[in-house]
Every structure is written in structure tokens, then in C-alpha cells.
Scaffold this motif. Structure first.
Motif, short mmCIF file in Angstrom:
data_model
loop_
_atom_site.label_atom_id
_atom_site.label_comp_id
_atom_site.label_asym_id
_atom_site.label_seq_id
_atom_site.Cartn_x
_atom_site.Cartn_y
_atom_site.Cartn_z
N MET A 1 -28.84 -7.86 -1.32
CA MET A 1 -29.28 -9.10 -1.38
C MET A 1 -29.99 -9.44 -0.02
O MET A 1 -28.77 -9.09 0.86
CB MET A 1 -28.51 -10.39 -2.28
N ILE A 2 -31.02 -10.07 -0.03
CA ILE A 2 -31.48 -10.70 1.42
C ILE A 2 -30.85 -11.91 1.71
O ILE A 2 -30.40 -12.58 0.94
CB ILE A 2 -32.75 -10.81 1.63
N VAL A 3 -30.38 -12.32 2.59
CA VAL A 3 -29.67 -12.86 3.51
C VAL A 3 -30.60 -14.31 3.93
O VAL A 3 -30.31 -15.21 4.14
CB VAL A 3 -28.11 -12.98 4.36
N ARG B 1 -19.82 -14.43 8.69
CA ARG B 1 -19.22 -15.73 7.58
C ARG B 1 -20.41 -16.16 6.56
O ARG B 1 -20.53 -16.80 5.62
CB ARG B 1 -19.81 -16.43 8.70
N MET B 2 -22.08 -15.65 7.13
CA MET B 2 -22.23 -15.63 5.70
C MET B 2 -22.63 -14.89 4.72
O MET B 2 -23.92 -14.58 4.14
CB MET B 2 -24.18 -15.49 6.88
N GLY B 3 -22.28 -12.93 5.07
CA GLY B 3 -22.50 -12.22 3.91
C GLY B 3 -22.83 -11.21 4.97
O GLY B 3 -23.41 -10.64 4.01
N VAL B 4 -23.42 -11.14 5.78
CA VAL B 4 -24.15 -10.50 6.55
C VAL B 4 -24.02 -9.07 6.68
O VAL B 4 -22.89 -8.66 7.23
CB VAL B 4 -26.06 -11.09 7.18
N GLY C 1 -27.23 -8.92 2.25
CA GLY C 1 -25.43 -8.67 2.69
C GLY C 1 -25.58 -8.69 1.09
O GLY C 1 -25.99 -8.32 0.16
N ARG C 2 -23.91 -8.75 0.42
CA ARG C 2 -23.51 -8.52 -0.35
C ARG C 2 -24.51 -8.86 -2.13
O ARG C 2 -25.14 -10.30 -1.58
CB ARG C 2 -22.40 -9.22 -0.37
#
Length: 117
Positions: free
Chosen positions: A1-3, A91-94, A116-117
Motif C-alpha cells: 500500500m502506498i502511504v 508511526r505512519m506504517g511505512v 507500508g502495510r
């Protein structure tokens, strides 16, 4: 997934003039391993740091030296985050950054995708 996605361009001559006017700028922006690079490479790395910041939403508290562009001979450049940048990215899931650098015709540019996830 693109953060997040970030892009930045830097006028190399302007960047060099700024560094000449404010020599301590190199210490604020770059780590020891980066400072010895030629001006066009430094400008591209600064563009990369800006692009990483934009991909993270331009967060308050990001320390420029905590975003490093590393490149081993024969390999593509990679973004390495530590300290404040690593905390914000986690924190942002990157989980990783994809980076493209270029410098030509007096312009340095960087494009970053934070995945990220």
C-alpha cells in the motif's frame, strides 16, 4: 500500500550559492558520509530528503540528517531513516521507501514513494 508520495527539484547553482553563503548548512543537512560528495549529488540528496518529508506529510520535528541516501557502487540509491524520521515513518506504517534521483541541465530531482502495510 502506498502511504505517501513526494517529489522535489533543486536548482544546483542556487543550492551551491546557498551553501557558500551558509557553510554550516552542510552540517545541518548532511551526515559525515554525505558531505564529501560533488555539488550535484548533494543537491539530489537534498531533493531526496525533501521528497521523503513530503511523502510523510511534511511532519514537524523531522531532522534532515535523519534521512540519508546511501548508494553502494553498482546498486541503486536507497533511503535510510533513523531517529526522528524513523519514528515518524514507523508511526505512519511505512516499511520502505522507493527512490529515484536525477541531475541534469542544472537541476537535481528526487521522487519518493513511501510504502507500508
Amino acid at each position: 500500500m502506498i502511504v505517501g508520495v513526494g517529489i522535489d527539484v533543486v536548482d544546483i547553482a542556487r543550492f551551491v550559492r546557498q551553501v557558500q553563503r551558509t557553510p554550516r548548512l552542510l552540517e545541518r543537512l548532511f551526515g559525515d558520509g554525505e558531505r564529501g560528495l560533488p555539488p550535484e549529488s548533494l543537491a539530489a540528496r537534498f531533493a531526496a530528503k525533501e521528497a521523503v518529508a513530503k511523502s510523510l506529510g511534511a511532519p514537524v520535528g523531522l531532522v534532515w540528517r535523519d534521512v540519508v541516501v546511501e548508494r553502494e557502487h553498482g546498486h541503486r540509491p536507497e533511503v535510510v531513516v533513523k531517529g526522528s524520521a524513523k519514528e515518524i515513518a514507523e508511526r505512519m506504517g511505512v516499511e520502505r521507501f522507493h527512490l529515484s534521483l536525477s541531475h541534469d541541465a542544472g537541476i537535481a530531482s528526487a521522487m519518493v514513494v513511501a510504502e507500508g502495510r
